[in-house]
Design a protein around this motif. Structure first.
Motif, PDB file in Angstrom:
ATOM      1  N   GLN A 116       0.837  -1.214   0.000  1.00  0.00           N
ATOM      2  CA  GLN A 116       0.000   0.000   0.000  1.00  0.00           C
ATOM      3  C   GLN A 116       0.869   1.259   0.000  1.00  0.00           C
ATOM      4  O   GLN A 116       0.375   2.350  -0.237  1.00  0.00           O
ATOM      5  N   GLN A 117       2.145   1.078   0.325  1.00  0.00           N
ATOM      6  CA  GLN A 117       3.049   2.241   0.361  1.00  0.00           C
ATOM      7  C   GLN A 117       3.704   2.479  -0.992  1.00  0.00           C
ATOM      8  O   GLN A 117       4.531   3.369  -1.135  1.00  0.00           O
ATOM      9  N   LEU A 118       3.371   1.635  -1.979  1.00  0.00           N
ATOM     10  CA  LEU A 118       4.049   1.695  -3.276  1.00  0.00           C
ATOM     11  C   LEU A 118       3.105   2.117  -4.386  1.00  0.00           C
ATOM     12  O   LEU A 118       1.941   1.725  -4.410  1.00  0.00           O
ATOM     13  N   VAL A 119       3.660   2.903  -5.297  1.00  0.00           N
ATOM     14  CA  VAL A 119       2.981   3.123  -6.579  1.00  0.00           C
ATOM     15  C   VAL A 119       3.850   2.368  -7.565  1.00  0.00           C
ATOM     16  O   VAL A 119       4.981   2.766  -7.824  1.00  0.00           O
ATOM     17  N   TYR A 120       3.369   1.227  -8.040  1.00  0.00           N
ATOM     18  CA  TYR A 120       4.222   0.386  -8.879  1.00  0.00           C
ATOM     19  C   TYR A 120       3.597   0.155 -10.241  1.00  0.00           C
ATOM     20  O   TYR A 120       2.464  -0.317 -10.347  1.00  0.00           O
ATOM     21  N   LEU A 121       4.342   0.495 -11.255  1.00  0.00           N
ATOM     22  CA  LEU A 121       3.898   0.195 -12.617  1.00  0.00           C
ATOM     23  C   LEU A 121       4.825  -0.879 -13.188  1.00  0.00           C
ATOM     24  O   LEU A 121       6.004  -0.616 -13.461  1.00  0.00           O
ATOM     25  N   PRO A 122       4.310  -2.121 -13.360  1.00  0.00           N
ATOM     26  CA  PRO A 122       5.168  -3.168 -13.923  1.00  0.00           C
ATOM     27  C   PRO A 122       5.452  -2.929 -15.408  1.00  0.00           C
ATOM     28  O   PRO A 122       4.714  -2.194 -16.066  1.00  0.00           O
ATOM     29  N   GLN A 123       6.484  -3.594 -15.884  1.00  0.00           N
ATOM     30  CA  GLN A 123       6.833  -3.444 -17.298  1.00  0.00           C
ATOM     31  C   GLN A 123       5.723  -4.017 -18.187  1.00  0.00           C
ATOM     32  O   GLN A 123       5.367  -3.430 -19.198  1.00  0.00           O
ATOM     33  N   ASN A 180     -11.080  -3.663 -10.637  1.00  0.00           N
ATOM     34  CA  ASN A 180      -9.622  -3.616 -10.786  1.00  0.00           C
ATOM     35  C   ASN A 180      -9.016  -2.391 -10.102  1.00  0.00           C
ATOM     36  O   ASN A 180      -7.893  -2.441  -9.635  1.00  0.00           O
ATOM     37  N   MET A 181      -9.800  -1.320 -10.056  1.00  0.00           N
ATOM     38  CA  MET A 181      -9.266  -0.084  -9.461  1.00  0.00           C
ATOM     39  C   MET A 181      -9.445  -0.066  -7.941  1.00  0.00           C
ATOM     40  O   MET A 181      -8.830   0.757  -7.268  1.00  0.00           O
ATOM     41  N   THR A 182     -10.306  -0.934  -7.424  1.00  0.00           N
ATOM     42  CA  THR A 182     -10.603  -0.824  -5.986  1.00  0.00           C
ATOM     43  C   THR A 182     -10.112  -2.019  -5.162  1.00  0.00           C
ATOM     44  O   THR A 182     -10.365  -2.082  -3.967  1.00  0.00           O
ATOM     45  N   PHE A 183      -9.417  -2.970  -5.810  1.00  0.00           N
ATOM     46  CA  PHE A 183      -8.911  -4.110  -5.030  1.00  0.00           C
ATOM     47  C   PHE A 183      -8.060  -3.613  -3.871  1.00  0.00           C
ATOM     48  O   PHE A 183      -8.138  -4.107  -2.753  1.00  0.00           O
ATOM     49  N   ILE A 184      -7.251  -2.629  -4.145  1.00  0.00           N
ATOM     50  CA  ILE A 184      -6.278  -2.167  -3.147  1.00  0.00           C
ATOM     51  C   ILE A 184      -6.961  -1.456  -1.975  1.00  0.00           C
ATOM     52  O   ILE A 184      -6.492  -1.495  -0.848  1.00  0.00           O
ATOM     53  N   ASP A 185      -8.124  -0.836  -2.274  1.00  0.00           N
ATOM     54  CA  ASP A 185      -8.821  -0.102  -1.219  1.00  0.00           C
ATOM     55  C   ASP A 185     -10.309   0.000  -1.605  1.00  0.00           C
ATOM     56  O   ASP A 185     -10.675   0.733  -2.545  1.00  0.00           O
ATOM     57  N   GLY A 186     -11.130  -0.738  -0.869  1.00  0.00           N
ATOM     58  CA  GLY A 186     -12.556  -0.828  -1.181  1.00  0.00           C
ATOM     59  C   GLY A 186     -13.292   0.495  -1.033  1.00  0.00           C
ATOM     60  O   GLY A 186     -14.410   0.653  -1.530  1.00  0.00           O
ATOM     61  N   SER A 187     -12.669   1.489  -0.346  1.00  0.00           N
ATOM     62  CA  SER A 187     -13.396   2.747  -0.111  1.00  0.00           C
ATOM     63  C   SER A 187     -13.271   3.717  -1.295  1.00  0.00           C
ATOM     64  O   SER A 187     -13.884   4.789  -1.289  1.00  0.00           O
ATOM     65  N   ILE A 188     -12.484   3.335  -2.294  1.00  0.00           N
ATOM     66  CA  ILE A 188     -12.309   4.240  -3.442  1.00  0.00           C
ATOM     67  C   ILE A 188     -13.630   4.316  -4.229  1.00  0.00           C
ATOM     68  O   ILE A 188     -14.214   3.284  -4.567  1.00  0.00           O
ATOM     69  N   ASP A 189     -14.098   5.551  -4.477  1.00  0.00           N
ATOM     70  CA  ASP A 189     -15.392   5.664  -5.176  1.00  0.00           C
ATOM     71  C   ASP A 189     -15.201   5.998  -6.661  1.00  0.00           C
ATOM     72  O   ASP A 189     -14.080   6.239  -7.118  1.00  0.00           O
ATOM     73  N   ASP A 190     -16.339   6.012  -7.395  1.00  0.00           N
ATOM     74  CA  ASP A 190     -16.274   6.212  -8.847  1.00  0.00           C
ATOM     75  C   ASP A 190     -15.624   7.540  -9.217  1.00  0.00           C
ATOM     76  O   ASP A 190     -14.901   7.629 -10.210  1.00  0.00           O
ATOM     77  N   ASP A 191     -15.897   8.588  -8.413  1.00  0.00           N
ATOM     78  CA  ASP A 191     -15.324   9.902  -8.744  1.00  0.00           C
ATOM     79  C   ASP A 191     -13.806   9.847  -8.692  1.00  0.00           C
ATOM     80  O   ASP A 191     -13.114  10.417  -9.546  1.00  0.00           O
ATOM     81  N   ALA A 222      -3.089   0.342 -15.634  1.00  0.00           N
ATOM     82  CA  ALA A 222      -2.261  -0.167 -14.532  1.00  0.00           C
ATOM     83  C   ALA A 222      -1.624   0.983 -13.763  1.00  0.00           C
ATOM     84  O   ALA A 222      -1.512   0.938 -12.526  1.00  0.00           O
ATOM     85  N   PHE A 223      -1.240   2.016 -14.468  1.00  0.00           N
ATOM     86  CA  PHE A 223      -0.623   3.169 -13.808  1.00  0.00           C
ATOM     87  C   PHE A 223      -1.659   3.888 -12.940  1.00  0.00           C
ATOM     88  O   PHE A 223      -1.399   4.262 -11.787  1.00  0.00           O
ATOM     89  N   ALA A 224      -2.866   4.042 -13.505  1.00  0.00           N
ATOM     90  CA  ALA A 224      -3.944   4.686 -12.741  1.00  0.00           C
ATOM     91  C   ALA A 224      -4.231   3.892 -11.475  1.00  0.00           C
ATOM     92  O   ALA A 224      -4.373   4.444 -10.370  1.00  0.00           O
ATOM     93  N   ARG A 225      -4.279   2.567 -11.632  1.00  0.00           N
ATOM     94  CA  ARG A 225      -4.545   1.683 -10.490  1.00  0.00           C
ATOM     95  C   ARG A 225      -3.453   1.857  -9.435  1.00  0.00           C
ATOM     96  O   ARG A 225      -3.722   1.943  -8.246  1.00  0.00           O
ATOM     97  N   ALA A 226      -2.197   1.973  -9.902  1.00  0.00           N
ATOM     98  CA  ALA A 226      -1.077   2.135  -8.964  1.00  0.00           C
ATOM     99  C   ALA A 226      -1.155   3.473  -8.248  1.00  0.00           C
ATOM    100  O   ALA A 226      -0.919   3.572  -7.037  1.00  0.00           O
ATOM    101  N   LEU A 227      -1.544   4.512  -9.008  1.00  0.00           N
ATOM    102  CA  LEU A 227      -1.587   5.858  -8.407  1.00  0.00           C
ATOM    103  C   LEU A 227      -2.607   5.942  -7.276  1.00  0.00           C
ATOM    104  O   LEU A 227      -2.467   6.755  -6.361  1.00  0.00           O
ATOM    105  N   LEU A 228      -3.635   5.097  -7.350  1.00  0.00           N
ATOM    106  CA  LEU A 228      -4.680   5.141  -6.324  1.00  0.00           C
ATOM    107  C   LEU A 228      -4.163   4.749  -4.941  1.00  0.00           C
ATOM    108  O   LEU A 228      -4.790   5.047  -3.934  1.00  0.00           O
ATOM    109  N   THR A 229      -3.015   4.074  -4.874  1.00  0.00           N
ATOM    110  CA  THR A 229      -2.492   3.701  -3.548  1.00  0.00           C
ATOM    111  C   THR A 229      -1.979   4.928  -2.796  1.00  0.00           C
ATOM    112  O   THR A 229      -1.852   4.913  -1.588  1.00  0.00           O
ATOM    113  N   LYS A 230      -1.628   5.951  -3.548  1.00  0.00           N
ATOM    114  CA  LYS A 230      -1.022   7.160  -2.963  1.00  0.00           C
ATOM    115  C   LYS A 230       0.250   6.814  -2.190  1.00  0.00           C
ATOM    116  O   LYS A 230       0.601   7.453  -1.201  1.00  0.00           O
TER     117      LYS A 230
END
Ligand SMILES: Nc1ncnc2c1ncn2[C@@H]1O[C@H](COP(=O)(O)OP(=O)(O)OP(=O)(O)O)[C@@H](O)[C@H]1O
Length: 564
Positions: free
Chosen positions: A404-411, A423-434, A476-484
């Motif tokens: 959760q401390q990483l923003v990781y974009l794999p190759q 796919n965008m909320t696996f890391i954190d279920g509280s993330i909303d559509d906005d 994948a990058f967007a998904r990673a950025l959501l971890t903050k």
């Protein structure tokens, strides 16, 4: 073996029931023998019909009760087997999801030729199933039948023992042979299955004009597989035929010896028929579990493999979590090589990156750039040395928290099966559509998602491989950025991106740097980032400070030969 017989001692209350019911079944199994003897001794000698009615009623009740007990026992064993199989599958799923990725991968690499997990579980399932387990439960009662036979006529008991010993000898030899034949068949079948997987890559086959080559190998493989299967079936048939022959031989021996005893007045006719029934049952009780032997041997081998899988080391979910992660990371004398590889990726890798600093990692193909990211993610562990985050050894840190401390974009990122939203909320279920839409705009996918008829409900299939590479990487990058996360690790961030994508990546990198995130950017084609950025060239295996001055206003990452 003990583990395979787990259903037998899974629940002590039911165990007792199974032992008692087995005892009852085999006592009641004597009904037909006793019936024959009584009909001969009581009815035929006195001719009273009511005696016959009573005997028939008693025999029918005995047989009916035996059938009832058998069915009840079978159902319980089936339920226990199902529960054991479920437990094993759960353990396998748990390991698949929690084992250390490196250990998991090397295990899967090694086991690829041995059939794989589903084949192993199927083989175990065949052994841990009601029929073989019940056969095993019944086997000890052969002693009971033998004892009764001994009481009827010890001469017949000795004859029966002789036939059983001969049968055991033949079965022993056949089972020994079938073991080797089974191993050979599994190896051939494994190779053939691996070959079949190539058919799942039709484009690669066509691009290389490899149809004829593959067709020939498939034909050869299928031929070998048929031959080895045929040999196995022949051996199985041989075992069954040995049992059939033993049953007939037993009957001939018992009837002839019994007839001779009858003629000399040592045995009456009723006892002879009863002894014949008993001896036939004896063969069944002894041969049934032995006939299951190939299944048990297969399952034992499979169980060893599944056990080795289940015992793979797990990621540290119990480790500590830091109250806040500042973003500092240090590689201290890190030595690493992949378990099944003779090549050493790093012998002694050292660098320190302070919070908010930037490290550019470069190097030729196979020099260990992606491996560096995998080490940081905790997917593989150093063989020697350590990775410290804010001074704490990564091995002691809770893996779930750390990611959760990483923003990781794999190759080469994969997406998971599910909707885009999932796919965008696996890391954190509280993330909303906005928030999802905002981050998609940030990676310049806003218009793309708005134009898509299903929007965030779009189903991701084929690991996202049916999406354009650039789109998949941006998602994948967007998904990673959501971890903050405080530490940003980007593996070949420009790969697959168009001009707009490259501009987006540069813009986001500037923002991340302004937010004082620690950056690790991995790329084969790289120019120094900016004044003070650290630069790790894995070709040279050392770290150096970049003195040249660049700023984020200039292209932050320049792909070789690419005008940005
Ligand atoms: N799972 C693995 N098992 C065994 N060896 C591996 C594994 N993954 C990578 N390697 C080996 O480790 C070395 C480093 O691989 P890595 O993928 O880190 O290189 P890279 O610098 O990222 O290469 P590229 O530029 O081609 O992406 C290579 O020799 C590679 O063959």
């Amino acid at each position: 073996m003990r583990a395979l017989l787990a259903p037998l001692w899974a629940q002590s209350g039911l165990n007792l029931y199974m032992v008692l019911s087995s005892f009852g079944i085999h006592i009641l199994g004597l009904t037909s023998t006793v019936f024959v003897m009584l009909v001969y001794g009581r009815y035929l000698s006195h001719g009273i019909d009511s005696t016959l009615y009573t005997l028939v009623t008693g025999a029918l009740i005995g047989i009916g009760t035996e059938i009832f007990l058998r069915r009840a026992r079978y159902k319980i064993v089936a339920a226990l087997c199902a529960s054991e199989s479920r437990k094993l599958s759960e353990q396998v799923s748990h390991t698949s999801l929690n084992a250390r990725s490196g250990a998991l991968q090397s295990h899967l690499d090694l086991s690829a030729n041995n059939g794989g997990m589903s084949t192993w579980l199927e083989r175990i399932g065949q052994a841990v199933s009601p029929h073989p387990v019940v056969a095993l439960l019944d086997m000890p009662f052969a002693f009971l039948l033998f004892g009764v036979l001994f009481l009827l006529a010890w001469q017949l008991a000795l004859c029966a023992l002789l036939v059983v010993i001969i049968l055991l000898l033949f079965l022993g030899i056949s089972i020994h042979r079938i073991k080797a034949i089974t191993t050979n068949h599994q190896a051939i079948q494994g190779k053939f299955n691996n070959l079949l997987k190539n058919v799942e890559q039709p484009e690669t086959v066509r691009i290389n004009n490899a149809q004829d080559w593959l067709a020939q190998r498939l034909a050869d493989g299928s031929g070998d597989s048929r031959v080895s299967k045929h040999a196995l079936q022949l051996q199985q048939e041989k075992i069954q035929s040995q049992v059939r022959s033993a049953t007939m031989f037993m009957s001939v021996v018992i009837i002839s010896v019994g007839a001779a005893l009858s003629v000399h007045g040592d045995l009456n006719f009723g006892l002879l028929i009863g002894a014949n029934i008993l001896s036939a049952r004896l063969i069944v009780l002894i041969s049934q579990p032995l006939q299951q032997m190939p299944i048990w041997l297969n399952a034992l081998q499979a169980f060893k493999r599944v056990k080795a899988f289940i015992d793979l080391p797990e990621e540290t979910q119990k480790g500590s979590t830091l109250s806040t992660y500042q973003g500092k990371i240090r590689f201290k004398q890190v030595m690493f090589s992949y378990p099944n590889s003779p090549l050493m990726v790093y012998e002694n890798l050292n660098f320190v990156l302070g919070a908010g600093e930037c490290l550019m990692v470069t190097g030729g193909n196979g020099k260990g750039k992606t491996t560096l990211a995998r080490l940081i993610l905790g997917l593989v562990q150093p063989m020697r040395g350590s990775i410290l985050i804010d001074g704490v050894d990564l091995r002691q840190v809770n893996a779930y928290w750390w990611r959760q401390q990483l923003v990781y974009l794999p190759q080469d990122p994969d997406l998971l099966p599910g909707t885009l939203r999932e796919n965008m909320t696996f890391i954190d279920g509280s993330i909303d559509d906005d928030q999802i839409k905002a981050v998609l705009h940030r990676v310049r996918l806003g218009e793309w998602i708005e134009l898509h008829p299903e929007g965030l409900d779009m189903e991701i299939t084929m690991r996202g491989r049916n999406l354009a590479l650039g789109i998949r990487r941006r998602i994948a990058f967007a998904r990673a950025l959501l971890t903050k996360g405080q530490l940003v690790v980007l593996d070949e961030p420009l790969e697959g991106l168009d001009k707009e994508g490259i501009a987006m990546m540069q813009g986001v990198l500037v923002e991340l740097e302004k937010e004082k995130r620690t950056l690790i950017v991995i790329s084969q084609f790289m120019q120094p980032l900016k004044n003070g950025a650290k630069y790790l060239n894995l070709d040279e295996r050392h770290v150096m400070q970049i003195a040249t001055s660049h700023s984020y206003d200039a292209p932050v990452i320049a792909a070789k030969g690419m005008a940005i």
